[in-house]
Design a protein around this motif. Structure first.
Motif, short mmCIF file in Angstrom:
data_model
loop_
_atom_site.label_atom_id
_atom_site.label_comp_id
_atom_site.label_asym_id
_atom_site.label_seq_id
_atom_site.Cartn_x
_atom_site.Cartn_y
_atom_site.Cartn_z
N GLU A 33 0.76 -1.13 -0.17
CA GLU A 33 -0.12 -0.09 0.26
C GLU A 33 0.94 1.26 0.03
O GLU A 33 1.90 1.45 0.79
N GLU A 34 0.46 2.25 -0.84
CA GLU A 34 1.35 3.47 -0.97
C GLU A 34 0.83 4.41 0.13
O GLU A 34 -0.25 4.28 0.41
N GLU A 35 1.71 5.08 0.63
CA GLU A 35 1.47 6.09 1.56
C GLU A 35 0.77 7.21 0.87
O GLU A 35 1.36 7.69 -0.43
N ILE A 36 -0.39 7.83 1.25
CA ILE A 36 -1.06 8.92 0.48
C ILE A 36 -0.44 10.13 0.66
O ILE A 36 -0.41 10.65 1.85
N ASN A 37 0.36 10.70 -0.57
CA ASN A 37 0.91 11.90 -0.50
C ASN A 37 1.02 12.42 -1.84
O ASN A 37 1.81 12.26 -2.54
N PRO A 38 -0.44 12.90 -2.34
CA PRO A 38 -0.42 13.09 -3.69
C PRO A 38 0.14 14.45 -4.31
O PRO A 38 0.16 15.59 -3.38
N SER A 39 0.61 14.21 -5.44
CA SER A 39 1.28 15.37 -6.46
C SER A 39 0.63 15.47 -7.61
O SER A 39 0.63 14.21 -8.37
N ASN A 40 0.14 16.28 -8.31
CA ASN A 40 -0.65 16.30 -9.47
C ASN A 40 0.36 16.65 -10.64
O ASN A 40 0.93 17.60 -10.62
N VAL A 41 0.53 15.74 -11.37
CA VAL A 41 1.75 15.64 -12.58
C VAL A 41 1.00 15.46 -13.92
O VAL A 41 0.15 14.71 -14.22
N VAL A 42 1.68 16.42 -14.84
CA VAL A 42 1.00 16.23 -16.13
C VAL A 42 2.43 15.93 -16.92
O VAL A 42 3.21 16.51 -17.03
#
Length: 553
Positions: free
Chosen positions: A234-243
């Motif tokens: 399971e990944e630790e939730i630490n989101p970054s929006n990438v394009v």
């Protein structure tokens, strides 16, 4: 003789069938060498053949396998230089790789005839893994065919790479093949000589049972452990929006040619299609910003001004992009610097990754794993004599400078990004060293137009999955004219584009700051085998010397 050739070709076909990008076949690697090993043993025990062509039989397997798997090398080189130069450079991956593989098996057979099977088998592992390490380290580097890369399409089986890297896969494959071969040798009812000497039936049965249990445990336990890790990770939730942007601009201008301004306009238009207020990264491909710019003057370039204006609408965003840059020195500062006699200055050109954000701060990373012959002349002290030849044929001959150690690009908020440029993404240790410096995800920027529509572009994408597993980092891959993609920390391709299509992808990725065992220690597993490989090489050559002396050669 035909039966030995057929067995050698069988191994070549099995190795090819198991190799990326063919899916769901990678476990074939665990027995693909067995027909060749059987052929070499039977050949040595065949009294009807006086001179044993061990080298030629092994060489047939590896030449066919390499050619079938990386045939695209000639196609890609021929796209950037005339056919003669492309043929010469194609010998590096085709011929040289096959030669080193063949030497490993040839020396192994020399040792087998003079020592116990266990020692000979350990020597084969040492010789093979030494070849793999050499082929990722010297000036003719091309680690594309490292055995552990063969599992790139099945991340479910290689979650242990976060501890071992691809050398763990190489070891797994080699030991599996050796165990199967030894079982065959013992089980074959004495029809062919058992290399450990004469064994009675009962003793042979017990040895077969023991080796069978070892083989089952060797394959089953790592497989189960990996599948369990894969399904429970399971990944630790630490989101970054990438394009990620794929402009699909023909790098050779065969169909259409863009100016630097038009190319940047395409990149900006595509970026805006998926951009949102909270976008933190735009990833553009290798050499997206064309037109060589001196790095000290980069802030005043039109490419920077236009990109910076675009970022006015995305205040928290950073553009990670490929660019063509150069540096000027009053005195020679790097081994690759060239002299401009007219102005009495030295200069270096670079294949660069640059981070652009809403500030006058710029960060550069220079591609360092350069393609031999095309981007860098191998062994320049000895081969500079060939420079006029390659220049005549259109080659670059060491046209780029690089940097000695990997480095990251950082945002103002402190997020670190691995800027792997094209070919660099197949070096696990290089990427891991960058991650170890604080990178939280991996950005691969590449221009895959030179591959053509071959399996090369697919293999290049698949190998990126290995880097994700080794470091437990998301991979954001931007490939002009290639296949762009997002890959999660388990090695799954979450999104990908079509080949040769302009496209843009958006993804919330999870940043990760935890370091895996592999990230901290890189290729630790290979080092003991380098010593074994060196000792085996010396011993094998000594045996060959004695044999020649006895025969009066």
């Amino acid at each position: 003789m035909k039966k030995y050739i057929y067995l050698a070709l069988s191994s070549a076909v099995l190795l090819w069938l198991a190799w990326p990008p063919i899916p769901y076949t990678s476990l074939i690697l665990c027995f693909a060498f067995v027909p060749l090993m059987v052929a070499l043993q039977r050949l040595e025990n065949d009294d009807s053949i006086v001179k044993k062509p061990i080298f030629l039989i092994a060489g047939l397997t590896f030449l066919v396998w390499n050619t079938a798997s990386i045939y695209w090398v000639f196609n890609s080189l021929n796209a950037v230089m005339p056919t003669i130069a492309a043929c010469l450079l194609s010998l590096i991956p085709f011929g040289l790789g096959a030669l080193l593989m063949t030497l490993s098996f040839w020396i192994y057979r020399k040792i087998t005839n003079k020592t116990k099977p266990f020692i000979a088998d350990i020597s084969l592992i040492g010789l093979w893994m030494s070849y793999e390490y050499l082929h990722q380290s010297w000036d003719l580097k091309f680690p594309w065919m490292t055995l552990g890369n063969g599992f790139a399409t099945t991340p479910q089986l290689i979650q242990c790479y976060e501890f071992t890297g691809v050398y763990g896969g190489s070891l797994w494959i080699l030991v599996s093949n050796i165990l199967i071969f030894r079982i065959w040798s013992l089980w074959n009812n004495g029809k062919w000589k058992v290399e450990s000497g004469k064994l009675n039936v009962e003793s042979r049965k017990w040895k077969v049972k023991g080796l069978s249990i070892a083989l089952f445990a060797w394959i089953f336990i790592p497989t189960v452990c990996s599948v369990v890790i894969y399904n429970t990770y399971e990944e630790e939730i630490n989101p970054s929006n990438v394009v990620v942007v794929q402009p699909n601009i023909d790098p050779y201008g065969k169909n259409y040619t863009y100016t630097a301004e038009q190319q940047l306009e395409v990149l900006l238009k595509l970026s805006k299609e998926k951009a949102q207020v909270n976008t933190e990264f735009f990833i553009w491909p290798e050499t997206a910003l064309v037109g060589f710019t001196e790095e000290t003057n980069f802030l005043s370039s039109q490419n920077f001004k236009t990109t910076s204006h675009f970022l006015d609408s995305f205040r928290n965003a950073t553009v990670i992009t490929g660019a063509e840059t150069y540096a000027v020195y009053q005195n020679k500062k790097t081994p690759s610097a060239r002299l401009d006699k007219q102005n009495n200055i030295y200069w270096d050109s670079f294949n660069t990754a640059v981070a652009i954000e809403n500030s006058p701060k710029l960060q550069f990373y220079h591609k360092s794993k350069l393609v031999p012959g095309v981007e860098k002349m191998p062994f320049p002290a000895f081969l500079n004599i060939l420079t006029p030849l390659f220049e005549k044929f259109g080659g670059s001959t060491g046209g780029y400078g690089g940097q000695e150690e990997p480095s990251n690009l950082y945002t103002a908020s402190g997020i670190g990004v691995v800027p792997a440029i094209c070919y660099e993404s197949i070096w696990g240790d290089w990427v891991a060293k960058s991650v170890n410096q604080g990178a939280q995800f991996i950005a691969i920027i590449t221009n895959d137009g030179w591959w053509g529509n071959t399996s090369g572009k697919d293999q290049h994408l698949d190998y990126a999955r290995l880097r994700a597993v080794e470091n437990r980092r998301w991979v954001a891959r931007s490939a002009n004219t290639g296949i762009s993609a997002f890959i999660n920390q388990r090695g799954d391709v979450v999104q990908q584009t079509e080949w040769w299509q302009p496209a843009v992808l958006k993804q919330d990725i999870n940043l990760n700051s935890e370091l895996t065992f592999y990230t901290k220690h890189q290729d630790w597993l290979v080092y003991p085998f380098l010593l074994i490989g060196f000792m085996s090489l010396v011993y094998g050559l000594f045996i060959q010397f004695l044999n020649k002396k006895k025969s009066g050669g």
